[in-house]
Scaffold this active site. Structure first.
Site, PDB file in Angstrom:
ATOM      1  N   LYS A 123      17.565  -1.613  -8.024  1.00 18.11           N
ATOM      2  CA  LYS A 123      16.316  -1.274  -7.016  1.00 18.11           C
ATOM      3  C   LYS A 123      16.714  -2.368  -5.918  1.00 18.11           C
ATOM      4  CE  LYS A 123      12.744   1.417  -6.244  1.00 18.11           C
ATOM      5  NZ  LYS A 123      12.530   2.654  -6.580  1.00 18.11           N
TER       6      LYS A 123
HETATM    7  P1  NAD Z   1       5.818   6.698   0.981  1.00 14.99           P
HETATM    8  O1  NAD Z   1       5.806   5.704   1.814  1.00 14.99           O
HETATM    9  O2  NAD Z   1       6.163   8.339   1.799  1.00 14.99           O
HETATM   10  O3  NAD Z   1       4.076   7.186   0.722  1.00 14.99           O
HETATM   11  C1  NAD Z   1       3.220   6.268   0.258  1.00 14.99           C
HETATM   12  C2  NAD Z   1       1.755   6.614   0.204  1.00 14.99           C
HETATM   13  O4  NAD Z   1       0.911   5.704  -0.321  1.00 14.99           O
HETATM   14  C3  NAD Z   1       1.211   6.782   1.657  1.00 14.99           C
HETATM   15  O5  NAD Z   1       0.436   8.006   1.866  1.00 14.99           O
HETATM   16  C4  NAD Z   1       0.451   5.596   1.933  1.00 14.99           C
HETATM   17  O6  NAD Z   1      -0.583   5.642   2.862  1.00 14.99           O
HETATM   18  C5  NAD Z   1      -0.232   5.322   0.566  1.00 14.99           C
HETATM   19  N1  NAD Z   1      -0.591   4.120   0.225  1.00 14.99           N
HETATM   20  C6  NAD Z   1      -0.010   3.029   0.304  1.00 14.99           C
HETATM   21  N2  NAD Z   1      -0.860   1.875   0.169  1.00 14.99           N
HETATM   22  C7  NAD Z   1      -2.044   2.411  -0.192  1.00 14.99           C
HETATM   23  C8  NAD Z   1      -3.270   1.982  -0.808  1.00 14.99           C
HETATM   24  N3  NAD Z   1      -3.430   0.785  -0.792  1.00 14.99           N
HETATM   25  N4  NAD Z   1      -4.297   2.803  -1.088  1.00 14.99           N
HETATM   26  C9  NAD Z   1      -4.011   4.262  -1.180  1.00 14.99           C
HETATM   27  N5  NAD Z   1      -3.045   4.740  -0.645  1.00 14.99           N
HETATM   28  C10 NAD Z   1      -2.138   3.733  -0.250  1.00 14.99           C
HETATM   29  O7  NAD Z   1       5.984   6.654  -0.269  1.00 14.99           O
HETATM   30  P2  NAD Z   1       6.768   7.684  -1.416  1.00 14.99           P
HETATM   31  O8  NAD Z   1       8.232   7.806  -1.038  1.00 14.99           O
HETATM   32  O9  NAD Z   1       6.033   8.688  -1.439  1.00 14.99           O
HETATM   33  O10 NAD Z   1       6.747   6.663  -2.746  1.00 14.99           O
HETATM   34  C11 NAD Z   1       5.485   6.538  -3.546  1.00 14.99           C
HETATM   35  C12 NAD Z   1       5.802   6.107  -4.919  1.00 14.99           C
HETATM   36  O11 NAD Z   1       6.767   7.118  -5.430  1.00 14.99           O
HETATM   37  C13 NAD Z   1       6.412   4.860  -4.838  1.00 14.99           C
HETATM   38  O12 NAD Z   1       5.821   4.096  -6.303  1.00 14.99           O
HETATM   39  C14 NAD Z   1       7.781   4.976  -5.089  1.00 14.99           C
HETATM   40  O13 NAD Z   1       8.755   3.882  -5.612  1.00 14.99           O
HETATM   41  C15 NAD Z   1       7.847   6.305  -5.973  1.00 14.99           C
HETATM   42  N6  NAD Z   1       9.126   7.024  -5.885  1.00 14.99           N
HETATM   43  C16 NAD Z   1       9.368   7.944  -4.895  1.00 14.99           C
HETATM   44  C17 NAD Z   1      10.509   8.660  -4.938  1.00 14.99           C
HETATM   45  C18 NAD Z   1      10.898   9.428  -3.564  1.00 14.99           C
HETATM   46  O14 NAD Z   1      11.790  10.171  -3.701  1.00 14.99           O
HETATM   47  N7  NAD Z   1      10.259   9.096  -2.356  1.00 14.99           N
HETATM   48  C19 NAD Z   1      11.138   8.823  -5.964  1.00 14.99           C
HETATM   49  C20 NAD Z   1      10.621   8.226  -7.131  1.00 14.99           C
HETATM   50  C21 NAD Z   1       9.544   7.398  -7.031  1.00 14.99           C
END
Ligand code: NAD
Length: 439
Positions: A123
């Site tokens: 990561k």
């Molecule tokens: P993103 O940035 O697209 O979305 C994150 C979301 O979380 C947004 O809607 C944001 O408003 C919300 N958020 C942030 N802080 C917040 C708070 N304090 N209260 C409420 N909502 C809040 O990110 P993502 O890519 O969707 O990733 C989200 C999670 O999934 C992370 O833990 C990431 O590591 C994990 N993840 C993502 C992927 C991927 O393919 N994008 C794959 C595996 C895991």
């Protein structure tokens, strides 16, 4: 050397466990340790996975648009590569820290192992709020970070991908910078140094929606365990970014209803179902849920959001968002972890007492890395698959993983979360026993 010699504990293989109980890394190591206990993994495996193999921290200057220079801090943590090249996302967020990135790298190793992908875990990230940078500043920072990582990344060494705060554009810049600074990359067109690229730059069809699509397949497979069906399934989703919004859309195609949703700006509810395409369009245009209007919509506070009755609650935002208080409020039968590490140990204990099932992130959100793997395979082979083929491969891979986890839960008489880590640690242990430890 006979295999049994390798599987006996090494005399000095003491785990180097983190001591701060609030650290995310401590949480990640604990989840691995408890699985090691259940499957009775050899001590040397426990010791090896208790720390990342490599920790790289870089500081690099970037010229801002107004001509002044700003120094940035970046990380790349390579946890384990016994199963293949390191693999894991790059995060741009002001809260990025060494401890969190280490934790996320542990989970990547476990995720790839559950899915049986030929990858290890890594990561990385930069401590920055990307929304405060102009597109040209973002590009210069990304290129300079990629150059600072140098030969530590590479198509057969360590393959970054998008995470919170990064996207296909950032991956395109990373790939382009790598190819322009590595002779062998230019000669052989090593597009697969990075995954999650735009389709025009060698990305895979279906990568953007992959994590949400994968979570949908996991739920379709495991819902019967909880006597739930997709049709009419009531969802509460925390975070409406890539993972949250694509999960909502994929499950809605099977008849599920999004009842409540919250992001960093507000929480919304409609017990008859929120309009998902309109919500997605609003977030794409404005960057957040705030300001969305629709008939029958309630704007609710944080506590009411958690207390809203749903069947499946999906945390898909940042880490540690379900602590003791939130775990007491949640009114759902199942929690499916879309994001990584959303539940603290105290929160998990409350959920256990309340008999709320927890489906772990290393299974639920593994669709992203699975389609990243498919992108890597396509780039290596110089081919481009149709979306239907990508979806089919993703479905087969993740459904098999869900079945392995369900089987392990029965075999070890444990919950699905521990079972997923057991499946992962078993796979890693087998590789160590068969390969041995150099020299
Ligand atoms: P993103 O940035 O697209 O979305 C994150 C979301 O979380 C947004 O809607 C944001 O408003 C919300 N958020 C942030 N802080 C917040 C708070 N304090 N209260 C409420 N909502 C809040 O990110 P993502 O890519 O969707 O990733 C989200 C999670 O999934 C992370 O833990 C990431 O590591 C994990 N993840 C993502 C992927 C991927 O393919 N994008 C794959 C595996 C895991």
């Amino acid at each position: 050397m006979p295999i049994q010699n390798i599987s006996t504990p090494l005399p000095h293989a003491q785990p180097m466990e983190p001591t701060d109980p609030n650290s995310l890394f401590a949480m990640a190591v604990e989840s691995v340790n408890s699985a090691c206990g259940v499957i009775q993994a050899p001590d040397f495996v426990k010791a090896i996975v208790s720390q990342p193999k490599n920790e790289l921290m870089v500081h690099f200057p970037v010229m801002m648009d107004d001509g002044h220079y700003r120094l940035f801090k970046g990380y790349r943590i390579q946890h384990n590569n016994i199963l293949g090249p390191y693999k894991g996302g790059i995060r741009y967020h002001p809260d990025v820290s060494l401890d969190d990135v280490k934790a996320l790298s542990v989970w990547m190793t476990m995720k790839c192992a559950v899915m049986r992908l030929p990858f290890g875990g890594a990561k990385g990230g930069i401590k920055v709020d990307p929304r405060q940078l102009s597109p040209t500043e973002l590009m210069r920072m990304t290129r300079r970070f990629t150059s600072a990582l140098g030969g530590n990344i590479g198509p057969e060494i360590d393959i970054p991908a998008p995470d919170v705060g990064t996207n296909a554009q950032i991956m395109d810049w990373m790939m382009d910078t790598y190819l322009n600074t590595h002779q062998e990359g230019r000669q052989q067109g090593m597009l697969h140094v990075v995954t999650g690229k735009s389709v025009g730059c060698g990305g895979s069809e279906g990568r953007e929606k992959a994590t949400g699509q994968g979570l949908c397949y996991v739920l379709l497979e495991l819902l019967p365990e909880f006597r739930l069906k997709p049709a009419g399934l009531r969802l509460g989703i925390l975070g409406f970014g890539n993972v949250g919004s694509h999960t909502a859309q994929a499950l809605a195609a099977h008849g599920a209803k999004l009842i409540s949703v919250m992001d960093h700006t507000c929480a919304l509810r409609n017990i008859h179902g929120l309009p998902i395409p309109e919500l997605r369009r609003h977030v794409q245009q404005t960057g957040a849920l705030a300001g969305f209007t629709a008939s029958g919509l309630e704007v609710i506070d944080r506590e009411s959001f958690y207390r809203t009755e749903v069947d499946v609650f999906i945390p898909a935002a940042l880490e540690r968002m379900i602590d003791e208080a939130e775990a007491k409020w949640i009114n759902a039968r199942v929690i499916a972890e879309g994001g990584n590490g959303p539940v603290t140990p105290a929160g998990a204990e409350v959920l256990r007492q309340r008999d709320i099932a927890l489906l772990p992130a290393i299974l639920c959100n593994a669709g992203g890395v699975t389609v990243s793997y498919l992108e890597w395979v396509q780039n290596k082979a110089g081919v481009h698959w149709e979306l239907s083929r990508v979806d089919r491969e993703l479905q087969q891979t993740i459904v098999l993983a869900a079945r392995r986890v369900r089987l392990a839960a029965h075999q070890y008489d444990t919950d699905l979360s521990t079972a997923a880590f057991c499946v992962a640690v078993e796979h890693v242990t087998r590789a160590y026993k068969q390969r041995g430890i150099f020299p």
